[in-house]
Design a protein around this motif. Structure first.
Motif, mmCIF file in Angstrom:
data_model
loop_
_atom_site.group_PDB
_atom_site.id
_atom_site.type_symbol
_atom_site.label_atom_id
_atom_site.label_comp_id
_atom_site.label_asym_id
_atom_site.label_seq_id
_atom_site.Cartn_x
_atom_site.Cartn_y
_atom_site.Cartn_z
ATOM 1 N N THR A 1 -7.554 0.275 11.181
ATOM 2 C CA THR A 1 -7.056 -0.230 9.905
ATOM 3 C C THR A 1 -5.638 0.291 9.689
ATOM 4 O OG1 THR A 1 -7.947 1.661 8.663
ATOM 5 C CG2 THR A 1 -9.376 -0.280 8.893
ATOM 6 N N LEU A 2 -4.895 -0.386 8.816
ATOM 7 C CA LEU A 2 -3.522 0.001 8.506
ATOM 8 C C LEU A 2 -3.387 0.209 7.006
ATOM 9 C CD1 LEU A 2 -1.546 -2.647 10.646
ATOM 10 C CD2 LEU A 2 -2.335 -0.377 11.368
ATOM 11 N N ASP A 3 -2.712 1.299 6.624
ATOM 12 C CA ASP A 3 -2.412 1.481 5.209
ATOM 13 C C ASP A 3 -1.001 0.971 4.920
ATOM 14 O OD1 ASP A 3 -0.662 3.424 6.160
ATOM 15 O OD2 ASP A 3 -1.902 5.120 5.526
ATOM 16 N N GLY A 4 -0.536 1.173 3.686
ATOM 17 C CA GLY A 4 0.770 0.645 3.317
ATOM 18 C C GLY A 4 1.887 1.165 4.191
ATOM 19 N N ALA A 5 1.855 2.468 4.482
ATOM 20 C CA ALA A 5 2.886 3.052 5.339
ATOM 21 C C ALA A 5 2.837 2.455 6.735
ATOM 22 C CB ALA A 5 2.721 4.567 5.393
ATOM 23 N N ASP A 6 1.632 2.152 7.210
ATOM 24 C CA ASP A 6 1.490 1.553 8.544
ATOM 25 C C ASP A 6 2.052 0.135 8.571
ATOM 26 O OD1 ASP A 6 0.155 3.778 9.656
ATOM 27 O OD2 ASP A 6 -1.781 3.053 8.906
ATOM 28 N N LEU B 1 10.103 -2.927 1.353
ATOM 29 C CA LEU B 1 8.715 -2.523 1.555
ATOM 30 C C LEU B 1 8.622 -1.018 1.782
ATOM 31 C CD1 LEU B 1 5.729 -3.305 1.985
ATOM 32 C CD2 LEU B 1 6.276 -3.703 4.394
ATOM 33 N N GLU B 2 9.486 -0.494 2.620
ATOM 34 C CA GLU B 2 9.477 0.938 2.904
ATOM 35 C C GLU B 2 9.732 1.764 1.650
ATOM 36 O OE1 GLU B 2 11.019 1.097 7.562
ATOM 37 O OE2 GLU B 2 12.487 1.040 5.927
ATOM 38 N N GLU B 3 10.697 1.336 0.873
ATOM 39 C CA GLU B 3 11.028 2.082 -0.347
ATOM 40 C C GLU B 3 9.870 2.060 -1.340
ATOM 41 O OE1 GLU B 3 14.450 2.306 -3.866
ATOM 42 O OE2 GLU B 3 14.525 0.715 -2.348
ATOM 43 N N ALA B 4 9.281 0.889 -1.523
ATOM 44 C CA ALA B 4 8.186 0.761 -2.480
ATOM 45 C C ALA B 4 6.963 1.575 -2.053
ATOM 46 C CB ALA B 4 7.814 -0.707 -2.663
ATOM 47 N N ASN C 1 7.514 5.208 -2.488
ATOM 48 C CA ASN C 1 7.452 5.620 -3.890
ATOM 49 C C ASN C 1 6.031 5.572 -4.444
ATOM 50 O OD1 ASN C 1 10.193 6.124 -4.066
ATOM 51 N ND2 ASN C 1 10.687 4.050 -4.765
ATOM 52 N N GLY C 2 5.073 5.291 -3.563
ATOM 53 C CA GLY C 2 3.681 5.304 -3.980
ATOM 54 C C GLY C 2 3.168 4.016 -4.569
ATOM 55 N N GLN C 3 3.927 2.925 -4.431
ATOM 56 C CA GLN C 3 3.471 1.636 -4.951
ATOM 57 C C GLN C 3 2.322 1.108 -4.094
ATOM 58 O OE1 GLN C 3 4.461 0.182 -7.659
ATOM 59 N NE2 GLN C 3 6.290 1.379 -8.162
ATOM 60 N N PRO C 4 1.338 0.449 -4.696
ATOM 61 C CA PRO C 4 0.279 -0.189 -3.900
ATOM 62 C C PRO C 4 0.868 -1.269 -3.000
ATOM 63 C CG PRO C 4 0.164 -0.890 -6.195
ATOM 64 C CD PRO C 4 1.167 0.217 -6.138
ATOM 65 N N LEU C 5 0.189 -1.533 -1.899
ATOM 66 C CA LEU C 5 0.721 -2.468 -0.914
ATOM 67 C C LEU C 5 0.964 -3.849 -1.508
ATOM 68 C CD1 LEU C 5 1.587 -3.036 1.985
ATOM 69 C CD2 LEU C 5 -0.817 -3.442 2.568
ATOM 70 N N SER C 6 0.087 -4.291 -2.412
ATOM 71 C CA SER C 6 0.267 -5.616 -3.003
ATOM 72 C C SER C 6 1.602 -5.711 -3.742
ATOM 73 C CB SER C 6 -0.882 -5.932 -3.967
ATOM 74 O OG SER C 6 -0.972 -4.928 -4.974
ATOM 75 N N HIS C 7 1.925 -4.677 -4.505
ATOM 76 C CA HIS C 7 3.197 -4.670 -5.236
ATOM 77 C C HIS C 7 4.370 -4.535 -4.269
ATOM 78 C CE1 HIS C 7 5.881 -4.092 -8.652
ATOM 79 N NE2 HIS C 7 6.389 -3.031 -8.041
ATOM 80 N N ALA C 8 4.213 -3.674 -3.279
ATOM 81 C CA ALA C 8 5.285 -3.456 -2.303
ATOM 82 C C ALA C 8 5.601 -4.731 -1.536
ATOM 83 C CB ALA C 8 4.894 -2.337 -1.337
ATOM 84 N N LEU C 9 4.567 -5.505 -1.199
ATOM 85 C CA LEU C 9 4.800 -6.758 -0.477
ATOM 86 C C LEU C 9 5.471 -7.789 -1.375
ATOM 87 C CD1 LEU C 9 1.529 -7.022 1.634
ATOM 88 C CD2 LEU C 9 3.866 -6.814 2.529
#
Length: 211
Positions: free
Chosen positions: A102-107, A143-146, A149-157
Motif C-alpha cells: 500500500t502507499l500513503d500520501g508521502a509515497d 502535492l509534496e508541499e500539501a 504539511n499534513g494534509q490528507p491525500l484527497s486534499h493534497a491531490l
C-alpha cells in the motif's frame, strides 16, 4: 479518504486515466495538430487501451507490478514521443514503489516525483519548454508541499490538480523549445501543449480514483 491506497485503488487510477484519454482523444489530437504530429490523442488512446486489456488479463497484486506493466505496455504500443515519456514515467513509479503493498500520501508524492524525474531524464525538458513538464512539475511540488504539511491525500491531490491545470494554461503563450513544436518557433505560441494537457488528465484521474 483512507490514509493509504492499495493496488485496487491504483488500478482504478490507471483505468480512470485511460477513460479520460478516450474521452479527450479528439481534443488531444486537435491540440497536437496545431503544433505537432496530430497523433498524441490517437497514440495515447491506443496505448492506454492496451494497458487496460493487459491489466484485465492478469491483474497485478502489488503497486510496483501494476506500474511496471503499465509502463512496459506503453513503451511497446505507443509511437512518437509520448510512448517513451509515459512509459518511463510509469517505470520510474514502479521502482519508487518498491515492495510496498500500500502507499500513503508521502509515497504517492514520491512515486510522482520519480515519474517527473523520469520525464526529465528521457526528454531533457525544463520549465518553460512547453512540454508535459510544465504541468507535471507544479503538480508534484504542490502535492509534496500539501502532504508535507499534513494534509490528507484527497486534499493534497486537489491542490495538485489545480497546479497542473495552471501549468497547462501557462503553456499557451510559451514558445516551444522541445519536440516537433519547437520547429514552429514563434508560431507555437497561442496553443496549449498536448503533453501538458494529457498529463493534467493523469493528475485529475489520481484525484478522482484515489478517494
Amino acid at each position: 479518504m483512507a490514509d493509504t491506497v492499495d493496488t485496487t485503488a491504483l488500478l482504478a487510477w490507471v483505468r480512470e486515466f485511460a477513460r479520460l484519454i478516450e474521452e479527450h482523444r479528439d481534443l488531444l489530437t486537435e491540440l497536437d495538430s496545431a503544433i505537432g504530429d496530430a497523433d498524441h490523442g490517437v497514440n495515447l488512446h491506443r496505448g492506454m487501451s492496451a494497458v487496460v486489456a493487459a491489466l484485465a488479463e492478469d491483474t497485478p497484486d502489488r503497486p510496483a507490478e501494476l506500474f511496471k506493466r503499465t509502463g512496459m505496455t506503453l513503451v511497446s504500443t505507443v509511437g512518437g514521443a509520448s510512448g517513451p515519456l509515459y512509459g518511463t514515467a510509469f517505470l520510474r513509479m514502479s521502482a519508487a514503489a518498491g515492495d510496498a503493498e500500500t502507499l500513503d500520501g508521502a509515497d504517492v508524492a514520491k512515486i510522482l516525483r520519480a515519474a517527473l524525474d523520469g520525464v526529465v531524464a528521457r526528454g531533457k525538458a525544463q520549465a518553460g519548454d512547453k512540454t508535459m513538464y510544465d504541468a507535471l512539475a507544479p503538480a508534484v511540488a504542490g502535492l509534496e508541499e500539501a502532504v508535507g504539511n499534513g494534509q490528507p491525500l484527497s486534499h493534497a491531490l486537489g491542490i495538485a490538480v489545480r497546479a497542473a491545470e495552471q501549468g497547462r494554461e501557462a503553456t499557451i503563450p510559451m514558445v516551444a523549445r522541445k519536440g516537433r513544436a519547437s520547429y514552429l518557433g514563434e508560431r507555437s505560441a497561442g496553443h496549449p501543449d498536448p503533453g501538458a494537457t494529457s498529463v493534467t488528465l493523469l493528475v485529475v484521474a489520481a484525484a478522482a480514483a484515489l478517494a
